[in-house]
Design a protein around this motif. Sequence first.
Motif, mmCIF file in Angstrom:
data_model
loop_
_atom_site.group_PDB
_atom_site.id
_atom_site.type_symbol
_atom_site.label_atom_id
_atom_site.label_comp_id
_atom_site.label_asym_id
_atom_site.label_seq_id
_atom_site.Cartn_x
_atom_site.Cartn_y
_atom_site.Cartn_z
ATOM 1 N N GLU A 113 15.109 15.286 -30.196
ATOM 2 C CA GLU A 113 15.629 16.389 -30.996
ATOM 3 C C GLU A 113 14.621 17.518 -31.046
ATOM 4 O O GLU A 113 14.999 18.707 -30.942
ATOM 5 N N ASN A 114 13.352 17.213 -31.208
ATOM 6 C CA ASN A 114 12.315 18.256 -31.220
ATOM 7 C C ASN A 114 12.209 18.947 -29.884
ATOM 8 O O ASN A 114 11.991 20.161 -29.819
ATOM 9 N N ARG A 117 15.072 21.471 -29.503
ATOM 10 C CA ARG A 117 15.075 22.564 -30.474
ATOM 11 C C ARG A 117 14.277 23.742 -29.965
ATOM 12 O O ARG A 117 14.413 24.844 -30.427
ATOM 13 N N ARG A 159 14.486 9.305 -30.712
ATOM 14 C CA ARG A 159 15.504 10.303 -31.077
ATOM 15 C C ARG A 159 14.846 11.553 -31.661
ATOM 16 O O ARG A 159 15.220 12.675 -31.329
#
Length: 66
Positions: free
Chosen positions: A61-62, A65, A57
């Motif tokens: 998410e990184n 971004r 996860r």
Amino acid sequence: MDLDELFAKKGPGDPLVALLAQDLDRLSLEELEERIAALEAEVGRCRARISSAVNHRATAENLFRR
């Protein structure tokens, strides 16, 4: 979480409910030690899966971004 809460959330056919409901009085010391070893191994497997999911996860998410 106590057993009553767990049993209320899961059906009677759930393997975890069956495991927790087993009568330990019938098991020998050797069987109890084997059971503990198996359960500790399963805890380790669950912790590894949790860690993998958290890392996956965080990586996702990184990635998004950027």
